[in-house]
Design an enzyme around this catalytic site. Structure first.
Site, PDB file in Angstrom:
ATOM      1  CG  ASN A   1     -18.657  24.157 -16.170  1.00 28.34           C
ATOM      2  OD1 ASN A   1     -18.049  25.174 -15.888  1.00 28.34           O
ATOM      3  ND2 ASN A   1     -19.766  23.791 -15.544  1.00 28.34           N
TER       4      ASN A   1
ATOM      5  CB  THR B   1      20.052  -7.166   1.076  1.00 29.09           C
ATOM      6  OG1 THR B   1      20.883  -7.835   2.021  1.00 29.09           O
ATOM      7  CG2 THR B   1      20.075  -7.932  -0.246  1.00 29.09           C
ATOM      8  CG  HIS B   2      18.913  -5.884   5.262  1.00 29.30           C
ATOM      9  ND1 HIS B   2      17.736  -5.865   5.978  1.00 29.30           N
ATOM     10  CD2 HIS B   2      18.924  -7.072   4.588  1.00 29.30           C
ATOM     11  CE1 HIS B   2      17.072  -6.994   5.770  1.00 29.30           C
ATOM     12  NE2 HIS B   2      17.764  -7.729   4.923  1.00 29.30           N
TER      13      HIS B   2
ATOM     14  CB  SER C   1      30.771  23.608   1.315  1.00 28.81           C
ATOM     15  OG  SER C   1      30.982  24.346   2.500  1.00 28.81           O
TER      16      SER C   1
ATOM     17  CE1 TYR D   1     -15.658  24.129 -13.045  1.00 29.27           C
ATOM     18  CE2 TYR D   1     -17.172  25.428 -11.710  1.00 29.27           C
ATOM     19  CZ  TYR D   1     -15.918  25.251 -12.284  1.00 29.27           C
ATOM     20  OH  TYR D   1     -14.946  26.180 -12.094  1.00 29.27           O
TER      21      TYR D   1
END
Ligand code: ARG
Length: 429
Positions: A110, A155-156, A278, A318
């Protein structure tokens, strides 16, 4: 044979399969640290008179042999051996007989596993801090090279105000400096020696815990043996929280770069060797590396939840449940280190595309600055805001470079604070 197996007793193979086989890889990774802990244990046992000097030397030689074989991939932990601690002790007993049987004096698996995991995490936290410092330096260089290259601020997810490549990229330097501080804090917390707390209640053996603390280079002793057990899972949760912060910073970089490298935007030219394609669309060049990184943030987060959640609702002492958190901890370190490395390579292979960046500036990006100009000539801010808002079509573009340089950032105009960031980065130990 298991350390707890009584002579003649049998274990059903389904038990081995269910509780042991899954964790052998994580146990294998703990081996060098368990050897370190066991060498300190052998030295301490000799010091307190449990081992003769020759016995100690034999055990240390055996432990070093195991380490050597492990490095060559020749020391394998199998299901019969249950875990790394058992495999090591069985080897020592087989090789040195009675002397081997003494190594476990005054310790339990342990505290042994706690010690090995603690040493491993300390090592890996240091490695993570080094890698984070390195990438912060690389990004800072990138920021210095492109300090005033105009770039729109968002922003946003909509264009907001003029910004620059230096301002955007150095935001991550400051973020990484914070993450490094968090990791240093985590290192300080986990830097405590659990060895000698045994099963969680100490032992009658007059062990010298100060000695092993020094030997193993822990900065302090973990005092309460029950807490030593309860700290399994808890301290790993600190580790995961620290790694999570690094991943959050890298994840933000990944979000930005996937977006900025989209066909419509292309603010950065990236070395084609870092792009993927791809199987059907011949023209595709994708920034898969940042998409995978973005997903990896969630993997580390899931690991963090797993570690926190397995550790909660267990009674003190434990519990075997805690065995399963070795893997998520180890994997999270690996993911974080790999993510730092790939982001580092990306910044070394990326250039701003000045044309595309400038193309994204339309007149309206200067609207806020236009109202601030009215303020500077005496109008109240709210009136200036209204006036510009009602006449947006009259906002005129100005030289973006001059505009960016005219902004106040850290108390003086035209100062993005890169020197200050450099100083901070250098002061990170
Ligand atoms: N391999 C075990 C673990 O990771 C070591 C501790 C075993 N202790 C016990 N009481 N069964 O938890």
């Amino acid at each position: 044979m298991k350390l707890w197996q009584k002579t003649g007793s049998k274990i059903h193979p389904a038990v081995n399969k269910y509780i042991i086989s899954k964790n052998l890889e994580a146990d294998n990774a703990l081996l060098p640290y368990d050897i370190q802990g066991s060498i300190a244990q052998a030295n301490m046992l000799e010091r307190i008179g449990i081992l003769m000097p020759q016995e100690r030397d034999d055990l240390i030689q055996g432990l070093n042999e195991i380490l050597k074989a492990h490095k060559k991939g020749e020391f394998l932990i199998d299901q019969e051996n249950e875990d790394v601690h058992t495999a090591i002790e069985n080897y020592l007993v087989e090789k040195y007989g009675n002397t081997g049987k003494k190594i476990h004096t005054g310790r339990s698996r342990n505290d042994q596993v706690l010690t090995a995991q603690r040493l491993q995490s300390k090592d890996k936290i240091k490695e993570t801090i080094e890698a984070a410092k390195k990438i912060a330096q690389t990004i800072l260089k990138f920021s210095q090279a492109h300090e005033f290259v105009p770039m729109p601020g968002y922003t946003h997810t909509q264009i907001a105000m003029p910004s620059s490549v230096g301002q955007w990229s150095s935001s991550f330097v400051e973020s990484l400096i914070n993450d490094i501080h968090a990791l240093e804090g985590v290192h300080k917390i986990i830097d405590q020696n659990p060895l000698g707390t045994a099963a969680g209640f100490g032992s009658m053996i007059p062990i010298d815990r100060n000695f092993t603390t020094k030997e193993l280079e822990f900065s302090q002793i973990q005092i309460n043996p029950i807490y030593a057990q309860n700290s399994r899972g808890k301290l790993e949760a600190f580790v995961l929280a620290g790694l999570m912060q690094v991943m959050l910073t890298l994840g933000k970089i990944a979000h930005d770069l996937v977006w900025f490298s989209s066909t419509e935007i292309k603010f950065f030219d990236i070395n084609p060797a870092l792009m993927t394609g791809s199987s059907i669309m011949p023209q595709k060049k994708n920034l898969d590396i940042m998409e995978v990184l973005r997903a990896n943030v969630h993997v580390v987060q899931a690991h963090m939840f797993q570690v926190q959640s397995v550790g909660m609702n267990l009674i003190s002492g434990y519990n075997k449940d805690l065995k399963i958190i070795k893997k998520p901890v180890l994997e999270s370190f690996q993911i974080t280190l790999d993510s730092l490395a790939i982001t580092q390579i990306l910044f070394e292979n990326m250039q701003p595309n000045k044309e595309r960046l400038l193309d994204s500036f339309d007149d309206s990006i200067f609207a806020t600055d236009a109202s601030h100009n009215l303020v500077l000539s005496g109008m109240s801010f709210r009136d200036a805001y209204q006036q510009i808002g009602e006449n947006l079509d009259q906002v005129k573009a100005v030289d973006p470079l001059e505009n960016i340089k005219s902004k106040t950032h850290i108390g003086s105009t035209g100062n993005l604070g890169l020197e200050k960031l450099q100083e901070r980065l250098e002061s990170v130990s």
